[in-house]
Design an enzyme around this catalytic site. Structure first.
Site, PDB file in Angstrom:
ATOM      1  N   CYS A  85     -41.842  17.596  -3.137  1.00 49.21           N
ATOM      2  CA  CYS A  85     -41.665  16.729  -4.306  1.00 49.21           C
ATOM      3  C   CYS A  85     -40.716  15.582  -3.963  1.00 49.21           C
ATOM      4  CB  CYS A  85     -41.091  17.558  -5.458  1.00 49.21           C
ATOM      5  SG  CYS A  85     -40.787  16.607  -6.957  1.00 49.21           S
TER       6      CYS A  85
ATOM      7  N   HIS B 282     -35.066  12.033  -2.966  1.00 46.86           N
ATOM      8  CA  HIS B 282     -33.973  11.224  -3.527  1.00 46.86           C
ATOM      9  C   HIS B 282     -32.617  11.721  -3.001  1.00 46.86           C
ATOM     10  CE1 HIS B 282     -36.912   9.361  -6.006  1.00 46.86           C
ATOM     11  NE2 HIS B 282     -36.938  10.239  -6.992  1.00 46.86           N
TER      12      HIS B 282
HETATM   13  N1  APR Z   1     -46.006   0.657  -8.940  1.00 50.54           N
HETATM   14  C1  APR Z   1     -46.864   1.696  -9.132  1.00 50.54           C
HETATM   15  N2  APR Z   1     -46.857   2.816  -8.378  1.00 50.54           N
HETATM   16  C2  APR Z   1     -45.963   2.896  -7.369  1.00 50.54           C
HETATM   17  C3  APR Z   1     -45.032   1.857  -7.114  1.00 50.54           C
HETATM   18  C4  APR Z   1     -45.087   0.686  -7.946  1.00 50.54           C
HETATM   19  N3  APR Z   1     -44.261  -0.340  -7.771  1.00 50.54           N
HETATM   20  N4  APR Z   1     -44.274   2.223  -6.052  1.00 50.54           N
HETATM   21  C5  APR Z   1     -44.716   3.446  -5.655  1.00 50.54           C
HETATM   22  N5  APR Z   1     -45.729   3.864  -6.441  1.00 50.54           N
HETATM   23  C6  APR Z   1     -46.498   5.097  -6.380  1.00 50.54           C
HETATM   24  C7  APR Z   1     -46.706   5.675  -4.990  1.00 50.54           C
HETATM   25  O1  APR Z   1     -47.760   5.023  -4.315  1.00 50.54           O
HETATM   26  C8  APR Z   1     -47.021   7.144  -5.308  1.00 50.54           C
HETATM   27  O2  APR Z   1     -48.408   7.340  -5.510  1.00 50.54           O
HETATM   28  O3  APR Z   1     -45.796   6.120  -7.066  1.00 50.54           O
HETATM   29  C9  APR Z   1     -46.267   7.394  -6.620  1.00 50.54           C
HETATM   30  C10 APR Z   1     -45.096   8.351  -6.469  1.00 50.54           C
HETATM   31  O4  APR Z   1     -45.599   9.612  -6.133  1.00 50.54           O
HETATM   32  P1  APR Z   1     -44.849  10.664  -5.172  1.00 50.54           P
HETATM   33  O5  APR Z   1     -44.189   9.947  -4.072  1.00 50.54           O
HETATM   34  O6  APR Z   1     -45.835  11.756  -4.889  1.00 50.54           O
HETATM   35  O7  APR Z   1     -43.670  11.216  -6.123  1.00 50.54           O
HETATM   36  P2  APR Z   1     -43.691  12.445  -7.169  1.00 50.54           P
HETATM   37  O8  APR Z   1     -43.318  13.702  -6.450  1.00 50.54           O
HETATM   38  O9  APR Z   1     -44.941  12.372  -7.971  1.00 50.54           O
HETATM   39  O10 APR Z   1     -42.438  12.084  -8.081  1.00 50.54           O
HETATM   40  C11 APR Z   1     -42.437  10.920  -8.907  1.00 50.54           C
HETATM   41  O11 APR Z   1     -41.052  11.854 -10.632  1.00 50.54           O
HETATM   42  O12 APR Z   1     -39.940  13.876 -10.883  1.00 50.54           O
HETATM   43  C12 APR Z   1     -39.824  12.536 -10.495  1.00 50.54           C
HETATM   44  O13 APR Z   1     -38.086  12.557  -8.818  1.00 50.54           O
HETATM   45  C13 APR Z   1     -39.453  12.372  -9.033  1.00 50.54           C
HETATM   46  O14 APR Z   1     -38.892  10.055  -9.209  1.00 50.54           O
HETATM   47  C14 APR Z   1     -39.892  10.969  -8.772  1.00 50.54           C
HETATM   48  C15 APR Z   1     -41.121  10.824  -9.658  1.00 50.54           C
HETATM   49 ZN    ZN Z   2     -39.915  18.095  -8.408  1.00 52.78          ZN
END
Ligand code: APR
Ligand code: ZN
Length: 365
Positions: free
Chosen positions: A40, A45
Site C-alpha cells: 500500500c 509515505h
Molecule cells: N492525478 C491523478 N492520478 C494520479 C496523479 C494525478 N496528479 N498522480 C498519481 N496518480 C495516480 C497514480 O497513477 C496511481 O494510479 O494515483 C494512483 C495512486 O495509487 P497507488 O500508488 O496504488 O496508491 P494507493 O495504495 O491506492 O493509495 C492512495 O490512499 O490510503 C491512501 O496513503 C494512501 O495516499 C495514498 C492513497
Molecule cells: Zn493502506
C-alpha cells in the site's frame, strides 16, 4: 521468538530483511502468523518521510493471517481463527470509540506505532522496534492487540483477506460510509490505484450513474473500467477539472474523491464538484502540505469538503460486510490483486508501485 521481518532503520533507505526478536503476546494481545501483506502507498509515505513515524519500525498495515497464540484475558479471538488485521485497533473506551467512530480511536492515536500500553514487542540489536498501525505485518509473525484482529470465515484467500484490511475497507468505505453516495448520482475518482479502484467499486455498489475515473496513467484507466468506471479522464494530457465538468453537463460531479494524496489533487477534487457536491479526501498528502480552495465558492455552491480515514468504517462490524460482498460476487477482489511477492522482495514490490504497475501487489508467506 525469532522472526524474519523487514525493518526500516532510516527514512529514504531500503528496508532490511533480517531476524528480529518478537515478545510473547501480553494481556489483551494475540500472536498472528501472517498469511499475506499488501503493498500500500501509505507505507511508502513513511519510507520517504512524507509522513512521520517512530523509527526503527516494521511497516505493513494491510494484512491477514491466523491466530496462533492468545495472551492473558483475550476474548475476541481464538487460536486457529483466520483474521483480517485492522491498523486502528480500537480501545473501545475513548470518546471516539463510544461515539461509534472506532476508526479514530483516541488511545490508538496517542500510542502511535507502539502497542496500546505504549511499549513495543519487537526488538533487534538492543533497540526497540515500532509496529506500524500496531500491525507490522511485513514479518512472518506479529503481536497485535485483540481489537486489531477481525475473525472471518476461514478459507478466504489470504491475499484477498489482506486487501480487506486496508484498501477495500478504505475505498469501499469512503464511498458507502463517508460519502454515502446516492443511486444515480455522478462520481469522479482521482487516483485509480489499489484504494481508488475500491472507491470505484463502492460507487458501483451504490448504483452511481456516471463513475469517472481520473488518473495520469492510461493503463490504470483501462483497468478501472473493469471495476465499474463508466468514463475515464487522463489528467496527464488534459485538464481533469474541465473534463469532469464536460462529462457532467457542465455541472460538476455530485461526489468527488481524492485518492492519491497531494494538495493539487485535493484542490482538483474540490473544483470538480458541482452544486451541493461532496468532496471526500482519502489520500494522505505529504505532511505539512496545504490545499487552498475558493472560500466563496464553498458557500455559494454549498459544497461539503470532508476527509475519510479508513473508510469511516468500524473494522469489527464492517470488514465482515466486505467479506460477504466479495463472497457473493459483488466486490471483484480477484482481479484487484495482480502481483505476488515474497517478503525478501518487499523493496522491489515498492519499486513496482513507484513505477505505477497496475493493480495491487501482495506479499505471500
Ligand atoms: N492525478 C491523478 N492520478 C494520479 C496523479 C494525478 N496528479 N498522480 C498519481 N496518480 C495516480 C497514480 O497513477 C496511481 O494510479 O494515483 C494512483 C495512486 O495509487 P497507488 O500508488 O496504488 O496508491 P494507493 O495504495 O491506492 O493509495 C492512495 O490512499 O490510503 C491512501 O496513503 C494512501 O495516499 C495514498 C492513497
Ligand atoms: Zn493502506
Amino acid at each position: 521468538m525469532k522472526v524474519k521481518a523487514a525493518v526500516l532503520w532510516e527514512v529514504g533507505q531500503p528496508m532490511e530483511i533480517r531476524e528480529v526478536d518478537l515478545d510473547e503476546p501480553k494481556t489483551g494481545e494475540v500472536l498472528v502468523k501472517i498469511g499475506s501483506a499488501g503493498i500500500c502507498r501509505s507505507d511508502r509515505h513513511f519510507m520517504h518521510g512524507d509522513a512521520p513515524i517512530a523509527i526503527p519500525v516494521v511497516l505493513g498495515h494491510e494484512g491477514a493471517g491466523t491466530v496462533v497464540q492468545t495472551g492473558p484475558g483475550v476474548t475476541l479471538a481464538q487460536e486457529g481463527d483466520q483474521v483480517i488485521l485492522s491498523f486502528v485497533p480500537a480501545c473501545g473506551r475513548c470518546r471516539s470509540c463510544l461515539e461509534g467512530h472506532s476508526n479514530l480511536c483516541d488511545l490508538h492515536g496517542a500510542t502511535g506505532a507502539n502497542m496500546l500500553d505504549g511499549t513495543t514487542r519487537l526488538h533487534a540489536d538492543g533497540k526497540d522496534i515500532h509496529h506500524m498501525g500496531k500491525v507490522a505485518c511485513f514479518a512472518e509473525y506479529a503481536v497485535i492487540p485483540e481489537t486489531g484482529v477481525v475473525p472471518v470465515t476461514s478459507g478466504l484467500p489470504m491475499d484477498k483477506a489482506a486487501m480487506i484490511g486496508c484498501s477495500v475497507t478504505t475505498g469501499v468505505g469512503a464511498a458507502l460510509y463517508s460519502a454515502e453516495i446516492k443511486a444515480g448520482s455522478t462520481v469522479a475518482v482521482i487516483g485509480c490505484g489499489g484504494v481508488g479502484l475500491n472507491v470505484i467499486m463502492g460507487a458501483a455498489l451504490a448504483n452511481a450513474g456516471k463513475i469517472i475515473a481520473v488518473d495520469i496513467r492510461e493503463a490504470q484507466l483501462e483497468f478501472a473500467m473493469r471495476f465499474g468506471a463508466t468514463h475515464t479522464v487522463n489528467a496527464a494530457d488534459q485538464d481533469p477539472v474541465r473534463q469532469v465538468r464536460d462529462l457532467t453537463d457542465g455541472r460538476g460531479a455530485d461526489y468527488t474523491f481524492e485518492v492519491f494524496g497531494s494538495a493539487d489533487t485535493t484542490k482538483a477534487a474540490y473544483e470538480m464538484a458541482g452544486k451541493r457536491g461532496i468532496v471526500t479526501v482519502v489520500g494522505i498528502a505529504p505532511w505539512g502540505q496545504e490545499a487552498s480552495i475558493n472560500a466563496v465558492d464553498l458557500v455559494r455552491n454549498e459544497k461539503t469538503l470532508r476527509g475519510s480515514y479508513y473508510g469511516s468504517a468500524r473494522s469489527r462490524t464492517d470488514m465482515p460486510v466486505m467479506v460477504d460482498l466479495y463472497q457473493s460476487g459483488k466486490l471483484n477482489l480477484d482481479d484487484l490483486v495482480v502481483r505476488h511477492y515474497t517478503l525478501d522482495q518487499v523493496n522491489e514490490a515498492y519499486a513496482d508501485l513507484d513505477r505505477g504497475e497496475i493493480g495491487r501487489g501482495a506479499i505471500m508467506f
